[in-house]
Design a protein around this motif. Structure first.
Motif, PDB file in Angstrom:
ATOM      1  N   LYS A   1      33.822  10.320 105.022  1.00  0.00           N
ATOM      2  CA  LYS A   1      34.011  11.106 106.251  1.00  0.00           C
ATOM      3  C   LYS A   1      33.702  12.578 106.017  1.00  0.00           C
ATOM      4  O   LYS A   1      33.011  13.220 106.825  1.00  0.00           O
ATOM      5  CB  LYS A   1      35.436  10.933 106.771  1.00  0.00           C
ATOM      6  CG  LYS A   1      35.717   9.567 107.315  1.00  0.00           C
ATOM      7  CD  LYS A   1      37.185   9.430 107.694  1.00  0.00           C
ATOM      8  CE  LYS A   1      37.489   8.002 108.111  1.00  0.00           C
ATOM      9  NZ  LYS A   1      38.927   7.814 108.346  1.00  0.00           N
ATOM     10  N   ASN A   2      34.224  13.158 104.920  1.00  0.00           N
ATOM     11  CA  ASN A   2      33.947  14.570 104.633  1.00  0.00           C
ATOM     12  C   ASN A   2      32.454  14.826 104.529  1.00  0.00           C
ATOM     13  O   ASN A   2      31.930  15.806 105.066  1.00  0.00           O
ATOM     14  CB  ASN A   2      34.648  15.004 103.340  1.00  0.00           C
ATOM     15  CG  ASN A   2      36.112  15.333 103.546  1.00  0.00           C
ATOM     16  OD1 ASN A   2      36.565  15.572 104.654  1.00  0.00           O
ATOM     17  ND2 ASN A   2      36.869  15.338 102.469  1.00  0.00           N
ATOM     18  N   TYR A   3      31.761  13.944 103.815  1.00  0.00           N
ATOM     19  CA  TYR A   3      30.306  14.061 103.666  1.00  0.00           C
ATOM     20  C   TYR A   3      29.634  14.048 105.043  1.00  0.00           C
ATOM     21  O   TYR A   3      28.816  14.912 105.360  1.00  0.00           O
ATOM     22  CB  TYR A   3      29.789  12.919 102.785  1.00  0.00           C
ATOM     23  CG  TYR A   3      28.292  12.904 102.603  1.00  0.00           C
ATOM     24  CD1 TYR A   3      27.704  13.531 101.506  1.00  0.00           C
ATOM     25  CD2 TYR A   3      27.458  12.255 103.515  1.00  0.00           C
ATOM     26  CE1 TYR A   3      26.331  13.511 101.332  1.00  0.00           C
ATOM     27  CE2 TYR A   3      26.085  12.236 103.348  1.00  0.00           C
ATOM     28  CZ  TYR A   3      25.526  12.856 102.257  1.00  0.00           C
ATOM     29  OH  TYR A   3      24.158  12.849 102.088  1.00  0.00           O
ATOM     30  N   ASN A   4      29.970  13.058 105.848  1.00  0.00           N
ATOM     31  CA  ASN A   4      29.330  12.922 107.159  1.00  0.00           C
ATOM     32  C   ASN A   4      29.695  14.056 108.105  1.00  0.00           C
ATOM     33  O   ASN A   4      28.838  14.544 108.855  1.00  0.00           O
ATOM     34  CB  ASN A   4      29.670  11.569 107.789  1.00  0.00           C
ATOM     35  CG  ASN A   4      28.964  10.427 107.083  1.00  0.00           C
ATOM     36  OD1 ASN A   4      27.852  10.581 106.574  1.00  0.00           O
ATOM     37  ND2 ASN A   4      29.609   9.271 107.035  1.00  0.00           N
ATOM     38  N   TRP A   5      30.959  14.495 108.095  1.00  0.00           N
ATOM     39  CA  TRP A   5      31.358  15.615 108.943  1.00  0.00           C
ATOM     40  C   TRP A   5      30.587  16.873 108.555  1.00  0.00           C
ATOM     41  O   TRP A   5      30.091  17.597 109.421  1.00  0.00           O
ATOM     42  CB  TRP A   5      32.857  15.869 108.834  1.00  0.00           C
ATOM     43  CG  TRP A   5      33.716  14.831 109.485  1.00  0.00           C
ATOM     44  CD1 TRP A   5      33.407  14.036 110.552  1.00  0.00           C
ATOM     45  CD2 TRP A   5      35.036  14.467 109.105  1.00  0.00           C
ATOM     46  NE1 TRP A   5      34.448  13.208 110.855  1.00  0.00           N
ATOM     47  CE2 TRP A   5      35.479  13.444 109.980  1.00  0.00           C
ATOM     48  CE3 TRP A   5      35.897  14.890 108.097  1.00  0.00           C
ATOM     49  CZ2 TRP A   5      36.738  12.872 109.890  1.00  0.00           C
ATOM     50  CZ3 TRP A   5      37.152  14.302 108.014  1.00  0.00           C
ATOM     51  CH2 TRP A   5      37.568  13.311 108.909  1.00  0.00           C
TER      52      TRP A   5
ATOM     53  N   LYS B   1      27.703  17.116 106.938  1.00  0.00           N
ATOM     54  CA  LYS B   1      26.288  16.929 107.254  1.00  0.00           C
ATOM     55  C   LYS B   1      26.040  17.122 108.752  1.00  0.00           C
ATOM     56  O   LYS B   1      25.057  17.752 109.149  1.00  0.00           O
ATOM     57  CB  LYS B   1      25.836  15.540 106.805  1.00  0.00           C
ATOM     58  CG  LYS B   1      24.359  15.285 106.975  1.00  0.00           C
ATOM     59  CD  LYS B   1      23.978  13.917 106.417  1.00  0.00           C
ATOM     60  CE  LYS B   1      22.482  13.699 106.553  1.00  0.00           C
ATOM     61  NZ  LYS B   1      22.066  12.412 105.971  1.00  0.00           N
ATOM     62  N   SER B   2      26.942  16.632 109.583  1.00  0.00           N
ATOM     63  CA  SER B   2      26.762  16.698 111.040  1.00  0.00           C
ATOM     64  C   SER B   2      26.819  18.123 111.580  1.00  0.00           C
ATOM     65  O   SER B   2      26.273  18.394 112.653  1.00  0.00           O
ATOM     66  CB  SER B   2      27.805  15.834 111.755  1.00  0.00           C
ATOM     67  OG  SER B   2      29.087  16.441 111.700  1.00  0.00           O
ATOM     68  N   ILE B   3      27.454  19.049 110.851  1.00  0.00           N
ATOM     69  CA  ILE B   3      27.514  20.437 111.326  1.00  0.00           C
ATOM     70  C   ILE B   3      26.586  21.359 110.534  1.00  0.00           C
ATOM     71  O   ILE B   3      26.682  22.573 110.633  1.00  0.00           O
ATOM     72  CB  ILE B   3      28.954  20.981 111.340  1.00  0.00           C
ATOM     73  CG1 ILE B   3      29.565  21.002 109.942  1.00  0.00           C
ATOM     74  CG2 ILE B   3      29.819  20.205 112.308  1.00  0.00           C
ATOM     75  CD1 ILE B   3      30.907  21.729 109.877  1.00  0.00           C
ATOM     76  N   GLY B   4      25.699  20.760 109.752  1.00  0.00           N
ATOM     77  CA  GLY B   4      24.670  21.545 109.090  1.00  0.00           C
ATOM     78  C   GLY B   4      25.019  22.094 107.722  1.00  0.00           C
ATOM     79  O   GLY B   4      24.266  22.902 107.171  1.00  0.00           O
ATOM     80  N   ILE B   5      26.130  21.675 107.152  1.00  0.00           N
ATOM     81  CA  ILE B   5      26.456  22.100 105.789  1.00  0.00           C
ATOM     82  C   ILE B   5      25.570  21.306 104.842  1.00  0.00           C
ATOM     83  O   ILE B   5      25.475  20.085 104.956  1.00  0.00           O
ATOM     84  CB  ILE B   5      27.947  21.872 105.477  1.00  0.00           C
ATOM     85  CG1 ILE B   5      28.801  22.775 106.373  1.00  0.00           C
ATOM     86  CG2 ILE B   5      28.252  22.137 104.006  1.00  0.00           C
ATOM     87  CD1 ILE B   5      30.298  22.575 106.224  1.00  0.00           C
ATOM     88  N   PRO B   6      24.880  21.982 103.924  1.00  0.00           N
ATOM     89  CA  PRO B   6      23.993  21.254 103.016  1.00  0.00           C
ATOM     90  C   PRO B   6      24.755  20.235 102.170  1.00  0.00           C
ATOM     91  O   PRO B   6      25.798  20.550 101.598  1.00  0.00           O
ATOM     92  CB  PRO B   6      23.407  22.355 102.117  1.00  0.00           C
ATOM     93  CG  PRO B   6      23.792  23.650 102.721  1.00  0.00           C
ATOM     94  CD  PRO B   6      24.918  23.405 103.659  1.00  0.00           C
TER      95      PRO B   6
END
Length: 196
Positions: A174-178, A180-185
């Motif tokens: 979830k942390n990875y996907n969250w 990624k979804s807001i543009g954090i590399p």
């Protein structure tokens, strides 16, 4: 019912009033009564975007630790302490029978600060996650800061706090996907943040 689950991986037979922590080899009433997990990758990324960061990597790590100490951890401890008071109120109202039965003792349990995305945070700074001096320095400074914060919070709140690299089986995804979804590399060769 013939067993008591004390965490997601451990089950104890109810033959004695004994509680075993995750290692499962001692009979003391310890463990975590709450775990609040920090996404270190997101925290470090946010810090590097919102504050002036020095060019020197070691100074950046020290400044980030200061940010954790002053901006992040005080909020975490207030949340954890509030939850602890809720548990105490429930126990006082006899709504937590496992405590009344003597299997677990609120005063011997920790309010846990979980860590996820630790290696990804190091990688964000260009630090390889292996046995090297930069990685050792990063880990030492982060965990020394958290231990010091925990010690100060224990004195202030009269509760026990600890820090753990939590398994975060589903939270790591979830942390990875969250992020990624807001543009954090994120590392595109993975699909989660590991905790170890």
């Amino acid at each position: 019912v013939d067993s008591l689950s004390s965490c997601c991986r451990l089950k104890n037979m109810l033959t004695t009033k004994e509680f075993s922590f995750t290692n499962g080899n001692i009979g003391v009433m310890t463990g975590s009564k709450s775990v609040m997990t920090l996404n270190m990758h997101r925290l470090l990324y946010k810090y590097t975007q919102e504050y002036i960061v020095p060019l020197d990597k070691n100074q950046l790590i020290l400044d980030f630790c200061d940010y954790l100490r002053k901006e992040i951890m005080p909020r975490v401890y207030r949340y954890q302490y509030t939850y602890n008071m809720l548990l105490q109120d429930m126990k006082d109202a006899h709504m937590l029978p496992v405590y009344d039965a003597g299997f677990i003792n609120l005063n011997k349990q920790y309010l846990t600060i979980g860590i996820n995305g630790f290696n990804e945070a190091a990688e964000l700074l260009g630090i390889e996650c292996n046995l090297n001096e930069d990685y050792k320095y990063f880990a030492k400074e982060i965990f020394s800061t958290l231990k010091s914060c925990n010690d100060e919070a224990k004195k202030e709140y009269k509760c026990m706090f600890n820090t753990e690299m939590v398994p975060a089986e589903s939270l790591g995804v979830k942390n990875y996907n969250w992020d990624k979804s807001i543009g954090i590399p994120v590392n595109e060769e993975r699909n989660l943040y590991a905790s170890y």
